[in-house]
Design an enzyme around this catalytic site. Sequence first.
Site, PDB file in Angstrom:
ATOM      1  N   LYS A  53       0.837  -1.211   0.000  1.00 21.29           N
ATOM      2  CA  LYS A  53       0.000   0.000   0.000  1.00 21.29           C
ATOM      3  C   LYS A  53       0.877   1.268   0.000  1.00 21.29           C
ATOM      4  O   LYS A  53       0.618   2.219  -0.739  1.00 21.29           O
ATOM      5  CB  LYS A  53      -0.946  -0.023   1.222  1.00 21.29           C
ATOM      6  CG  LYS A  53      -2.030  -1.092   1.076  1.00 21.29           C
ATOM      7  CD  LYS A  53      -2.821  -1.384   2.349  1.00 21.29           C
ATOM      8  CE  LYS A  53      -3.757  -2.578   2.113  1.00 21.29           C
ATOM      9  NZ  LYS A  53      -4.527  -2.992   3.292  1.00 21.29           N
ATOM     10  N   GLN A  67      -4.689  -1.983   9.577  1.00 26.07           N
ATOM     11  CA  GLN A  67      -4.540  -3.289   8.942  1.00 26.07           C
ATOM     12  C   GLN A  67      -5.054  -4.382   9.878  1.00 26.07           C
ATOM     13  O   GLN A  67      -4.735  -4.409  11.062  1.00 26.07           O
ATOM     14  CB  GLN A  67      -3.060  -3.525   8.577  1.00 26.07           C
ATOM     15  CG  GLN A  67      -2.824  -4.761   7.746  1.00 26.07           C
ATOM     16  CD  GLN A  67      -3.444  -4.696   6.343  1.00 26.07           C
ATOM     17  OE1 GLN A  67      -3.595  -3.636   5.746  1.00 26.07           O
ATOM     18  NE2 GLN A  67      -3.813  -5.849   5.811  1.00 26.07           N
ATOM     19  N   ASP A 104     -11.091   2.234   3.927  1.00 25.82           N
ATOM     20  CA  ASP A 104     -11.286   0.786   3.799  1.00 25.82           C
ATOM     21  C   ASP A 104     -12.784   0.443   3.704  1.00 25.82           C
ATOM     22  O   ASP A 104     -13.138  -0.689   3.378  1.00 25.82           O
ATOM     23  CB  ASP A 104     -10.724   0.068   5.037  1.00 25.82           C
ATOM     24  CG  ASP A 104      -9.452  -0.707   4.737  1.00 25.82           C
ATOM     25  OD1 ASP A 104      -9.248  -1.083   3.569  1.00 25.82           O
ATOM     26  OD2 ASP A 104      -8.684  -0.954   5.687  1.00 25.82           O
TER      27      ASP A 104
END
Length: 292
Positions: free
Chosen positions: A52, A96, A119
């Site tokens: 990312k 994450q 997200d």
Amino acid sequence: MTIIDGKVISAQVKAELKIEVDKIIAVGGSVPHLAAVLIGDNGASESYVASKIKSCEQIGFKSTLVRRDASATEAEVLEIIDELNKDEDINGFIVQLPLPVHINVDKIIEAIDPKKDVDGFHPINIGRMAKGLPAYVSATPYGVLELMKRYDIETSGKHCVVVGRSQIVGLPMSILMQRNAYPGNCTVTLTHSRTQNLKEITLQADILVVALGRPEFITADMVKPGAVVIDVGLTRVEDASKKRGFALKGDVKFDEVSEKASFITPVPGGVGLMTVASLMYNTLLASKGEIY
Ligand code: GUN
């Protein structure tokens, strides 16, 4: 049979995003800024976060990595989130997953400002997505939709069977595929670990999306001839012959299923790369204020 090339499509998406960033820079605008929070030292999470950050660099986004070791407390992670929520220079951020077991993941996700939740995991974004309102759509399902679009896959009226009901893939995927939109307008069946006679159901799928995390679970006898097969699985399986000591395996037995499918995504080189591309897209939307 067509192999859906996630490498080519994700590179296209990222090239398009770079053009947008170059335009922003040309007019003296502010460059999109993504932050990632990584707790602990899960090998797969480390490599996802690294990819990312690398994608941010390739596109020209700013990025910030906030790292803590696995002993970080829930309160400490909530404090990091509070700071990122308030930081006006950061357009969006991700935490994450998975988190260490002593941290309540729902509490963490609900602490993220929905406006910065690139997200698309916050209940507000999931609820808005379900209602068809502007929302951040979680990156993996969004990446699957983008692959369907760019390969002109027909979805209207088709039976889409989703295998796996995870909050971040299976559930949103099933909601997106039934919407009155393209890709969508499917009749959707959402199956999971308690589903009886799974094979009878997967054999009815015109579009089969598999997100279980069980390597090579879907075999050719479970797939209808001509089906579109989307493999979201990405599991590390020990393999001493590989440089890193593991191979990445999907949920679909590619060699045999590819002989029956009309379109199929490989692993690696399929959906995984699209997850990162979609996250970058959501970050651009966040910086432009296009969702909220
Ligand atoms: N873990 C596995 N996939 C994802 C993802 O898309 N986002 C985050 N934050 N964690 C993940």
